[in-house]
Design a protein around this motif. Sequence first.
Motif, short mmCIF file in Angstrom:
data_model
loop_
_atom_site.label_atom_id
_atom_site.label_comp_id
_atom_site.label_asym_id
_atom_site.label_seq_id
_atom_site.Cartn_x
_atom_site.Cartn_y
_atom_site.Cartn_z
N LEU A 2 0.82 -1.23 -0.01
CA LEU A 2 0.06 0.03 0.07
C LEU A 2 0.87 1.17 0.01
N GLN A 57 -2.23 4.68 1.92
CA GLN A 57 -3.30 3.78 1.56
C GLN A 57 -4.08 4.08 0.30
N LYS A 59 -4.99 4.67 -3.59
CA LYS A 59 -4.34 3.93 -4.63
C LYS A 59 -5.03 4.58 -5.99
N ASP A 664 -5.22 -0.92 -11.82
CA ASP A 664 -4.17 -0.15 -11.13
C ASP A 664 -3.28 0.64 -11.92
N LEU A 670 -7.45 -5.16 -11.26
CA LEU A 670 -7.63 -5.22 -9.66
C LEU A 670 -8.24 -6.82 -9.20
N GLN A 674 -7.54 -9.34 -3.90
CA GLN A 674 -6.57 -8.41 -3.35
C GLN A 674 -7.45 -7.53 -2.63
N TYR A 675 -8.77 -6.59 -3.31
CA TYR A 675 -9.16 -5.73 -2.83
C TYR A 675 -10.61 -6.31 -2.43
N PRO A 689 -7.38 -2.84 0.37
CA PRO A 689 -6.66 -3.87 -0.11
C PRO A 689 -6.79 -4.82 0.99
#
Length: 714
Positions: A2, A57, A59, A664, A670, A674-675, A689
């Motif tokens: 992150l 954090q 993104k 991303d 994504l 992962q998220y 995340p």
Amino acid sequence: MLDDVLPTMRSLSPDSIDVAPINKKYIPDMDLIEVLWKQDVDMGFTMEDPVQPEGPQAKKVNLNDQIDKELKLAEEKIQKKKKEECEKIEKVKASLLEPDKEEDPWAGMSYTVDTETGEYVIQGELPQQLVSEESRFDLLEEALQLVELGDEADSKDETQAVEGSSGTNMLHPAMRHVPHHPLAHYHNQSLMRSMSVEQRWQDLASLLTIPPPPDQYQHYHQHAHPHPHPHSHPHPHNISHGAAAGYTPNYHVPPPVPEKHHDGYGAPPPLDGAYKVESAHHQQHDPLYYQNSTSEMPPNQDGFLQSILNDEDLQLMDMAMNEGMYTMRMLDGASAGHVTHNQTHMPMNNERDSASDSAVSSMGSERVPSLSDGEWCDGSDSAQEFHSSKFRPYEGAYGRDRTSHAPQKKHHMFGKRCFQEQAPAPLEPLLPARPPGVVKYECEQTYHDNMHMHNVEYPPRHQLPPPHVTTLQPALDLNTPHTSHALLQSTIPSPTRFGFASGDRVRHNHTYSAPLPAAEQRQPTRDKRVRRLTDGSTSDGGSIAGHLSRDEKRAKALGIPLEVHDIINLPMDEFNERLSKHDLSEAQLSLIRDIRRRGKNKVAAQNCRKRKLDQITSLADEVRTVRDRKARTQRDHNTLLAERQRIKERFAALYRHVFQNLRDPEGRPLSSNQYSLQQAADGNVVLVPKMQHDHPMNRSSDDEMDRKAKNYEQ
DNA sequence: AACGGGTGTCATGTA
DNA sequence: GATACATGACACCCG
């Protein structure tokens, strides 16, 4: 990781797509993130106070180059998935058993998407049940559930739902001309290419704008509104509208004092209606039941089912109440009947009936063995206890040992003695001619008054069957007054006057007035019942022309100077007056008393049986009603299950769709592994995340949400 | 002949 | 205490 992403996010450009900000509650440097995500886009969405995004954090995802291609692929996947989902829905519809106990926490709330931050902003305060930690994430789930994914089959309804929402105006113009679904604009490639990344993502974000429930969903909550169907579902409006809405027609008006139902069987409510428990009566009760139940329960499936249950319980209680009501009514009607009686035919009835010094009662102290049943000839005693106790003083007088036939049970009374030992009474009638035209049927009337039938005036003589026509009275008719006595008119000649063509008016041997031809004089039989049925005393078949009832025969044999009918039905005063005109022996008085007792009891038994039949009929109606309601409830339940599954699948599709389009900074998709999409305490939807297991946002609920989404895909 | 419905009657309890 | 009424139970008849 992150930390690696956040620096990139700081360089977000207007063409960059944002990941929803992580709520400050979970991200310490939320301000930085918000600054990073601040965008100069005004789509009419509610803008949350943009601050400087900054923080490790956040993104940043760049979709510039791949969005079109990805959307294309996504579209294909969506279409494919939709088909699969439709198939799944059909499968699940039949298999689901458990009701959806969730209610709609989004009702009455509006939602917007912050185009700058990508947050989903709830206008107003969250419902109380959504304040908890778990419910926050369920809120997102619910929001997503309400979003349509362009199902062709539902496109119309969904479009209407979206267009009808407050968020319609917030939609991008490019979306508005999409005929069927907000996502449909992705189908238009040229349009898509002309749109900026922000617009596309705003469109995507707009999917997360909570529209009003689709038609199917609205159907839930608008059912009870002017729902035309009587068996509508409970509706939230019922709560506020009270009796105005709620369950209708099919469910009936409850008794005036519903709380009385809690008393159930033991405490009959006030009497205000007819004895008979008609199904229609119960149907009138139901609405209030539902009013009560719906007003106390949430408009969810549980509440609905619970309301049904309560309704059934209440109905059962109502049934019990009615039964109790009957008893009370009968008791009440006894007096009421008398009153009515007095007002109609027997003005002096009350006083007379209350008279204790009646002829019969006066006989009580000096009664002689009755001439009833067993006493008549075969030794059995119809007055059983009475005789055994009260007649003993006269045992000696009659030269019989009454103590020898103590039996109180009827099956022990047969063949005890033969009354023929007694001095034979003159067969020649002593009864003076009875003046015709007087109809008094107190026994029958009592019951019918209780029934509120007010049918105390029995048909005049001209309504009777023609003379000399033996007509068997039909079985008890629930819809007509029981008129065994009604068939007898005061114009019936005295049985002692053999000149009249008897039996023509006797269709039921309850009359006691059917004359018996001399030839028909019965022979003593060992069994009083056999004798009863062979001497013409049987109800229909026995009381045919030319037959006298047993008591009539007895009365004739003892020279009772009164008609049996009068003996039974005359008010006590008049009855005593009649008796006072004659010098009657103790045997005669005893017989008169037994005749009166048996006659009244006969009528009482008839009424009792009729009531029993009425109760059975009413209960059968109630059983049908409850069964019908159960079937309807089951159907509704299945419908709601199917709807629930459909919405779940739509949510799963949306969840997939979101992640399929998330990129991303390098344009890589994504992964939902992962998220995860989550909703913070303030209602904002954020992309969190997953890899940061130590992060407060990465709790078990993250996995749970993903698991839900995956489950929905199945 | 067995069976169920209808009926009368008795016993008992209640008002 | 007498009376009326309600009702369960029994016995019987009848189809």
